[in-house]
Enzyme design. Structure first.
Site, PDB file in Angstrom:
ATOM      1  N   GLY A 165       0.855  -1.183   0.000  1.00 27.99           N
ATOM      2  CA  GLY A 165       0.000   0.000   0.000  1.00 27.99           C
ATOM      3  C   GLY A 165       0.884   1.223   0.000  1.00 27.99           C
ATOM      4  N   CYS A 179       5.356  -6.050   1.691  1.00 26.09           N
ATOM      5  CA  CYS A 179       5.699  -4.636   1.730  1.00 26.09           C
ATOM      6  C   CYS A 179       4.933  -3.933   2.867  1.00 26.09           C
ATOM      7  CB  CYS A 179       5.460  -3.998   0.364  1.00 26.09           C
ATOM      8  SG  CYS A 179       6.257  -2.398   0.195  1.00 26.09           S
ATOM      9  N   TYR A 180       4.015  -3.039   2.539  1.00 25.71           N
ATOM     10  CA  TYR A 180       3.240  -2.386   3.607  1.00 25.71           C
ATOM     11  C   TYR A 180       2.583  -3.436   4.510  1.00 25.71           C
ATOM     12  CZ  TYR A 180      -0.290   0.474   5.944  1.00 25.71           C
ATOM     13  OH  TYR A 180      -1.073   1.085   6.881  1.00 25.71           O
ATOM     14  N   GLU A 226       5.208 -10.796  -6.299  1.00 29.24           N
ATOM     15  CA  GLU A 226       4.211 -10.915  -7.368  1.00 29.24           C
ATOM     16  C   GLU A 226       4.682 -10.340  -8.698  1.00 29.24           C
ATOM     17  OE1 GLU A 226       4.166  -8.946  -4.828  1.00 29.24           O
ATOM     18  OE2 GLU A 226       3.278  -6.984  -5.235  1.00 29.24           O
ATOM     19  N   GLY A 286     -20.581  -9.914 -28.144  1.00 31.09           N
ATOM     20  CA  GLY A 286     -19.635 -10.467 -29.103  1.00 31.09           C
ATOM     21  C   GLY A 286     -18.216 -10.417 -28.578  1.00 31.09           C
ATOM     22  N   ASP A 293     -15.871 -11.648 -23.018  1.00 34.06           N
ATOM     23  CA  ASP A 293     -16.507 -11.856 -21.723  1.00 34.06           C
ATOM     24  C   ASP A 293     -17.965 -12.293 -21.863  1.00 34.06           C
ATOM     25  OD1 ASP A 293     -14.124 -10.698 -21.193  1.00 34.06           O
ATOM     26  OD2 ASP A 293     -14.953  -8.759 -20.605  1.00 34.06           O
ATOM     27  N   SER A 294     -18.717 -11.533 -22.645  1.00 32.97           N
ATOM     28  CA  SER A 294     -20.129 -11.900 -22.735  1.00 32.97           C
ATOM     29  C   SER A 294     -20.285 -13.213 -23.494  1.00 32.97           C
ATOM     30  CB  SER A 294     -20.950 -10.787 -23.385  1.00 32.97           C
ATOM     31  OG  SER A 294     -20.608 -10.614 -24.726  1.00 32.97           O
ATOM     32  N   LYS A 328      -9.254 -11.661 -17.003  1.00 36.50           N
ATOM     33  CA  LYS A 328      -9.458 -11.881 -18.436  1.00 36.50           C
ATOM     34  C   LYS A 328      -8.797 -13.163 -18.966  1.00 36.50           C
ATOM     35  CE  LYS A 328     -11.057  -9.592 -22.067  1.00 36.50           C
ATOM     36  NZ  LYS A 328     -12.193  -8.661 -22.025  1.00 36.50           N
TER      37      LYS A 328
END
Ligand code: XMP
Length: 512
Positions: free
Chosen positions: A57, A84-85, A173, A226, A229-230, A368
Site C-alpha cells: 500500500g 511490503c506495507y 508478485e 460479441g 466476456d459476454s 481476463k
C-alpha cells in the site's frame, strides 16, 4: 464465491499491485478473493480461508489515516503473508518497530537468505528481488525471526513459525522477482496447505452446478456483445441451462465494422444459441446528443442497454435473470474493493437502481486470461476466445467529444483499416488491444493541391496481461506507415495520424 475449495483472502491496503498478487495466486491454481482492509476476521472466518495475504500500500503505518486492519486477522488462526506495507503493518501491530525511510529502496535488490524457513526452503541463499518502499521494519515483533536481509542489513523477510505469520519487504508478485512465484507457491502449498486444484475445468463444473441451482427452471436473458466476456458467459450459462437462456444482441450504433454479422454467425449459426438482435442506433444516439463528458456517456449507454434488455425480456415473458459478462477487475475498479473508482464500467456502475431483473454474473470472479481459458474449456472457437477486448460503451468512448454518426463512421473506418493491417502482419495475438480514436480538434494539412483542415486519428495499441497495466506496443514502423497512409487516403475528414506512446499507468488504455 460459494465454494468448498481452498480459498485465500488478499487483504487490500490500496497497492497498485494487489490484483497482480491475486492473479499470481490463481496462476498457482488456488482460488483467492480481494477484500478491503476493513474486513474483520469475524466476517472472513466463516468462509474458512486457508490463508491471508496482506497487500502492499502507498501509506506509511504512521501516516494519518493509514489503512489498518482488524488485529484478529493476525491471531494465527489462518497463516498470513504480509507483502511490503503488509509486512510493515504486521510488524507494527504485533509490537515490532517500523522506521521511516531515509533509505528508500526502489528497484532491484539482492536478498541474502539467512533462515530459509518454509518460505525460502530449497531456493538459493541469494535471490534477486524487486523493492519499492520507504519505511522498513527496524526490529521484528516478539516471536519473529529475520529470514532475509538486503544490503545495509535491512530486514527483507521475517517469520513467526508458531503463528505461521510471514512478511516480505519485496514484491514476490512482480516479474522482476524471478523466484517470486516459487515463494508464493511455498506460502500457498507448504504453509497454508492448499492443494492447487482450481482449474478452468473445475471452475466450469462448479459454476454449471451453481447456475443450475440459482436459476432452477426459470429463464435467463443474456447480454451478448460479441466480446470475449459476454461470449464466455453466454456459453457457460448455455452449458448449464440450454434454451432457458436467450441472448440479446444490441446494435446501438457504436459497434465496429461488420460486428453484427460476425456475432450472429458465430452464435446463432455455429453454436445454435437463441439470439434476438435489436437494432437501435437512433435510440442511443439521441440520448447521447450533445453529451461530451465520458462518464455521462458511459452512464447513458449503460442505462439504455439495461432498458433495452428489460423491454426485450418482458416481451419474452417470464424472465427472471439478466446475464452479464462482468469480470473481476470491473468489480474491483468499480469500487468493490478499497481501490478508488477509476472509470465507471458500464456493466457494473451504470446499472440503474430500479433494475427489475436479477443479475447473473458467473465471471465476476475471473480475470481476463482466466475467462479465455474457461472459453477454451467450453469449446468456444479460438476466433471468439482471442478477440481483442471491446468496451461496453463501444466506439462512443473512442470519439472524445460529442458522439455523432459522422464521427462514428470515421473512427469505425479507421479501426477497420488498422485491424486489417495488424492481421495482415500476423500480430493479432501478440497485441492486447489495438484501435483508433478520433480527436475533436483539427489541424492543417495539404492533399493534392488543396489545403485541408481536418481531424487527427490516434492509433492506440497496447500489450498487457490483464488491462490493469499496459505498455504501448512497439508496432513496426512500416506497419504504422501503411496504416497511416491508408487512413488519410481512405477516411474522409482525416488528415493526420498519431501514435499514442503512453503506458498505463499513467494513461488508461481507452481515451475515455
Ligand atoms: P482502461 O481504458 O480503463 O480499460 O485502461 C481497461 C480495459 O477495459 C476495457 N473497458 C471496458 N470494458 N465496459 C467494458 O466492458 C467498459 O465500460 C469499459 N471501459 C474500458 C478497455 O477496452 C480495456 O480493455
Amino acid at each position: 464465491m460459494p465454494t468448498d475449495r481452498d480459498l485465500i483472502y488478499v487483504i487490500d491496503f490500496g497497492a497498485q499491485y494487489t490484483q497482480l498478487i491475486a492473479r499470481r495466486i490463481r496462476e498457482a491454481r488456488v482460488y483467492c478473493e480481494i477484500v478491503p482492509h476493513t474486513s474483520t476476521w469475524a466476517e472472513l472466518r466463516p468462509h474458512n480461508p486457508r490463508g491471508l495475504v496482506f497487500s502492499g500500500g502507498p501509506a506509511s503505518v504512521y501516516a494519518d489515516g493509514a489503512p489498518r486492519c482488524d488485529p484478529d486477522l493476525l491471531s494465527g488462526e489462518a497463516p498470513a503473508l504480509g507483502i511490503c506495507y503488509g509486512m510493515q503493518l504486521m510488524a507494527f501491530l504485533l509490537g515490532g518497530r517500523v522506521g521511516g525511510g531515509e533509505h528508500r529502496e526502489y528497484g532491484p535488490a539482492r536478498l541474502a537468505v539467512n533462515r530459509p524457513g518454509l518460505l525460502f526452503d530449497g531456493l538459493p541463499r541469494e535471490i534477486d528481488v524487486w523493492m519499492s518502499h520507504g519505511d522498513r521494519v527496524d526490529s521484528p515483533p516478539p516471536g519473529f525471526e529475520i529470514a532475509a536481509v538486503t544490503s545495509g542489513n535491512v530486514t527483507a523477510a521475517m517469520f513467526d513459525p508458531q503463528r505461521r505469520l510471514y512478511g516480505v519487504q519485496f514484491h514476490p508478485e512482480v516479474r522482476h522477482t524471478p523466484q517470486g512465484r516459487e515463494i508464493l507457491a511455498h506460502f500457498l502449498y507448504r504453509i497454508c496447505g492448499c492443494k492447487g486444484d482450481w482449474t478452468p475445468a473445475s471452475f466450469v463444473e462448479e459454476q454449471v452446478a451453481a447456475i443450475r441451482q440459482t436459476v432452477g427452471s426459470r429463464r435467463v436473458v443474456g447480454a451478448l456483445s460479441g466480446g470475449v466476456d459476454s461470449s464466455v458467459a453466454a456459453a457457460l450459462v448455455y452449458r448449464a441451462i440450454g434454451d432457458q437462456l436467450t441472448c440479446i444482441f444490441v446494435d446501438q450504433g457504436l459497434l465496429r465494422k461488420d460486428e453484427r454479422s460476425q456475432v450472429e454467425s458465430a452464435f446463432r449459426e455455429s453454436l445454435g444459441m437463441r439470439i434476438i438482435t435489436v437494432v437501435a442506433p437512433e435510440r442511443f444516439l439521441n440520448k447521447l446528443k450533445d453529451v461530451a463528458d465520458p462518464e455521462r456517456k458511459r452512464r447513458i449507454i449503460g442505462n439504455e442497454f439495461v432498458r433495452v434488455f428489460e423491454e426485450e425480456a418482458s416481451r419474452l415473458g417470464e424472465v427472471d435473470f439478466l446475464l452479464q459478462g462482468t469480470l473481476y477487475p470491473d468489480v474491483i475498479e468499480s469500487g468493490a474493493g478499497s481501490a478508488a473508482v477509476i472509470k465507471t464500467h458500464h456493466n457494473v456502475g451504470g446499472i440503474p437502481a430500479d433494475l427489475k431483473l436479477k443479475l447473473l454474473e458467473p465471471l465476476r470472479w475471473l480475470f481476463k486470461d482466466e475467462v479465455r481459458q474457461v472459453g477454451l474449456e467450453l469449446g468456444l472457437p479460438e476466433g471468439i476466445v482471442w478477440r481483442q477486448p471491446f468496451p461496453g460503451p463501444g466506439l462512443a468512448v473512442r470519439v472524445p467529444g460529442e458522439v455523432t454518426e459522422e464521427r462514428l463512421a470515421m473512427v469505425r473506418e479507421a479501426d477497420w483499416i488498422l485491424r486489417q493491417e495488424v492481421a495482415g502482419a500476423g500480430l493479432e495475438r501478440s497485441i492486447w488491444q489495438y484501435f483508433t480514436v478520433l480527436l475533436p480538434v483539427r489541424s492543417v494539412g495539404v492533399m493534392g493541391d488543396e489545403r485541408t483542415y481536418a481531424h487527427p486519428i490516434v492509433i492506440r495499441a497496447v500489450t498487457s496481461e490483464d488491462a490493469m497495466t499496459a505498455d504501448w506496443a512497439r508496432l513496426p514502423y512500416d506497419l504504422l506507415g501503411r496504416v497511416s497512409s491508408r487512413i488519410v487516403n481512405e477516411v474522409p475528414g482525416v488528415n493526420r495520424v498519431l501514435y499514442d506512446i503512453t503506458s498505463k499507468p499513467p494513461a488508461t488504455i481507452e481515451w475515455e
